[in-house]
Structures are given as C-alpha cells and as structure tokens.
Design a protein around this motif. Sequence first.
Motif, PDB file in Angstrom:
ATOM      1  N   ALA A  35     -12.452   0.209 -12.079  1.00  0.00           N
ATOM      2  CA  ALA A  35     -11.007   0.452 -12.052  1.00  0.00           C
ATOM      3  C   ALA A  35     -10.260  -0.256 -13.168  1.00  0.00           C
ATOM      4  O   ALA A  35      -9.041  -0.348 -13.115  1.00  0.00           O
ATOM      5  CB  ALA A  35     -10.442   0.011 -10.701  1.00  0.00           C
ATOM      6  N   GLY A  36     -10.955  -0.711 -14.175  1.00  0.00           N
ATOM      7  CA  GLY A  36     -10.296  -1.473 -15.217  1.00  0.00           C
ATOM      8  C   GLY A  36      -9.920  -0.690 -16.448  1.00  0.00           C
ATOM      9  O   GLY A  36      -9.330  -1.233 -17.377  1.00  0.00           O
ATOM     10  N   PRO A  63      -6.481   7.209  -6.473  1.00  0.00           N
ATOM     11  CA  PRO A  63      -5.877   5.935  -6.080  1.00  0.00           C
ATOM     12  C   PRO A  63      -6.662   5.307  -4.929  1.00  0.00           C
ATOM     13  O   PRO A  63      -7.212   6.008  -4.070  1.00  0.00           O
ATOM     14  CB  PRO A  63      -4.472   6.341  -5.629  1.00  0.00           C
ATOM     15  N   PHE A  64      -6.711   3.999  -4.927  1.00  0.00           N
ATOM     16  CA  PHE A  64      -7.409   3.297  -3.851  1.00  0.00           C
ATOM     17  C   PHE A  64      -6.628   2.041  -3.495  1.00  0.00           C
ATOM     18  O   PHE A  64      -5.783   1.552  -4.268  1.00  0.00           O
ATOM     19  CB  PHE A  64      -8.834   2.921  -4.274  1.00  0.00           C
ATOM     20  N   VAL A 110      -5.255  -8.415  -1.760  1.00  0.00           N
ATOM     21  CA  VAL A 110      -5.227  -6.957  -1.826  1.00  0.00           C
ATOM     22  C   VAL A 110      -5.483  -6.551  -3.268  1.00  0.00           C
ATOM     23  O   VAL A 110      -5.063  -7.227  -4.214  1.00  0.00           O
ATOM     24  CB  VAL A 110      -3.899  -6.365  -1.308  1.00  0.00           C
ATOM     25  N   ALA A 111      -6.196  -5.456  -3.437  1.00  0.00           N
ATOM     26  CA  ALA A 111      -6.538  -4.937  -4.761  1.00  0.00           C
ATOM     27  C   ALA A 111      -6.289  -3.440  -4.752  1.00  0.00           C
ATOM     28  O   ALA A 111      -6.686  -2.741  -3.806  1.00  0.00           O
ATOM     29  CB  ALA A 111      -7.997  -5.235  -5.087  1.00  0.00           C
ATOM     30  N   TYR A 112      -5.644  -2.954  -5.796  1.00  0.00           N
ATOM     31  CA  TYR A 112      -5.301  -1.531  -5.809  1.00  0.00           C
ATOM     32  C   TYR A 112      -5.163  -1.036  -7.233  1.00  0.00           C
ATOM     33  O   TYR A 112      -4.971  -1.802  -8.176  1.00  0.00           O
ATOM     34  CB  TYR A 112      -4.031  -1.268  -5.005  1.00  0.00           C
ATOM     35  N   GLY A 113      -5.279   0.261  -7.388  1.00  0.00           N
ATOM     36  CA  GLY A 113      -5.224   0.892  -8.700  1.00  0.00           C
ATOM     37  C   GLY A 113      -5.761   2.292  -8.603  1.00  0.00           C
ATOM     38  O   GLY A 113      -5.598   2.970  -7.581  1.00  0.00           O
ATOM     39  N   MET A 142       0.812  -1.206   0.000  1.00  0.00           N
ATOM     40  CA  MET A 142       0.000   0.000   0.000  1.00  0.00           C
ATOM     41  C   MET A 142       0.851   1.265   0.000  1.00  0.00           C
ATOM     42  O   MET A 142       0.585   2.214  -0.744  1.00  0.00           O
ATOM     43  CB  MET A 142      -0.926  -0.010   1.220  1.00  0.00           C
ATOM     44  N   ARG A 143       1.895   1.289   0.829  1.00  0.00           N
ATOM     45  CA  ARG A 143       2.719   2.503   0.912  1.00  0.00           C
ATOM     46  C   ARG A 143       3.407   2.780  -0.422  1.00  0.00           C
ATOM     47  O   ARG A 143       3.547   3.932  -0.835  1.00  0.00           O
ATOM     48  CB  ARG A 143       3.745   2.377   2.036  1.00  0.00           C
TER      49      ARG A 143
END
Length: 273
Positions: free
Chosen positions: A233-234, A196-197, A259-262, A48-49
């Motif tokens: 988010a795609g 961002p998430f 974990v999912a991020y983008g 995440m960071r």
Amino acid sequence: MDLGSPGEKHRQAVPNAQAPWAGFDSRAYVKANYLRLHDEDAEIISIMRDHFGDYFREHRQDADPVIGIDVGAGANLYPALAMLPWCKEITLVERSPQNLEYLESQLESYDENWNQFWTVLRENAEYQAYQGDPRRRFHEVTRVEPGNLLDFDRIARRGPWSVGTMFFVAESMTTEREEFDRGVGSFMRALAPGAPFFAAFMEHSEGYHVGAEFFPACDVGEQEVYESLEPFAGKIDTLRLKRLGAPGNLRKGYSGMIVAYGRRNLDSDIPES
C-alpha cells in the motif's frame, strides 16, 4: 479487544494453530465490548467512515459492482456496516465456530446494540445519503464463510475484493511475527488493485482472555505495522497510520491501538508471496 489480563505463564510462543479457537466465547466478547459504544470504537469508526466516504464519493461512477470482505470478523459487525452502503455483497470470514454461529445469528436481523455504531457512521454525509434500511440491507448482501487467514487461498480465489477491513486479527491470532506478516499479506493480496482498506491492530498486546480461554498476540508497534503493509500500500496512495487509545482502557496488557488505511497497490507493485 476484551476484558482480562495476561499473566506471565502466557508469554510463551503460541502459533496460530495452537490457539483454542473452538473455545472463543463470542457472547462474552460482545458483552464486554459491543453492548455499548466505547470511545475508542467511536474514534476508529469516525476515521474509517471518512476514509471510505471520501473514496466512494470520488469513485461512485465506477462501473464494476462493489464487493467487500471483512477478514476475521469475529463478533464485530461495525466493519461490515461501514462498507454497507456501497456493496452488493459482503463476505465475513471467520475461523472460530462460536463466532461463525454468532455472525449467522445476526444475518436475519442484527441485534439492537449495533444501532449505535450505525449512528456514528451516519455522521458522515456519504452515509447520510444512503436512505435504505441498514438492517434489511445487511441481511440481503452479507454472507458468512469459515476461513483461516493463514490458509486463505481458497477464499482469495473468489476475489479480488473491491474494499476490505481487518480488525484486531493478524496480531491477535499468534505470537509469531512471521505469521503476523503472512496474515497481513494474505489480506492485502485478496484486494483488487487500488481497493480501499482499513485495518486495526492492538499495540504491544501481551495476549487476551475471552471467557475462560486465553488467546495469543504478537507484540507489534507502529513500525511493525508499517513494515507489513508498506509493500502492499505504499505506492498508489500515502499509507496512513494513526495511534489512538490509552493503555488499559479496555483491558490490561496492551499499550494502545493502531489504525492503518489507504489503498492497495497496483498488481505490478505487489511483491511475490
């Protein structure tokens, strides 16, 4: 994440409205999960960071002030700490009365156990560049607000938020897939285009105990998580998912973590609710 094991009697359908949120024991939850830094949390924080650090390094000159939101904060401060260096305001949204009380108790000066989580964040250069006192800044910019992810319109109108987190919420509040998908959609719609998430999910959770109460979970894996997030988010960025952790490290009744991020799509790419 919490200690305790689900039993066969808990495998029945339990929608969000029927879960015993008033009995969620936040102190027991913190004692089981956050008095010391677990390896799984350290790995999540590192991902995440770096995600947030990379984003804000590239967008530090953006003119709009950054406002952050952590949806379903529970008794976990590290998602908010991860947004702290850039936000002029962070809103912690939570439903459980005991969790709201715990979060409020942390605003003036959060407990010492959270220092170890900030230390992991500081391993990234973008966090090292922040020279302020995180405890003081947390007090200055963080607010706590009661709210239900499945009845989010009132809170969402205060957005859109520039950055957002959602940790172990959508799949840990109901057994119903429809409510899981609706919760993920509510979170993503609250974010600004391009924001961002970072989100985390328990994989194939059978439910969990907190203190004397049992809480429901929706059985989801990587495919279900991807399907819930891809419409939001795609397009603008590659949606990234990573599976981590081993079954049973923290409690019984789950197979791992995801974990999912983008970044959130542009408004024109978001499906209607």
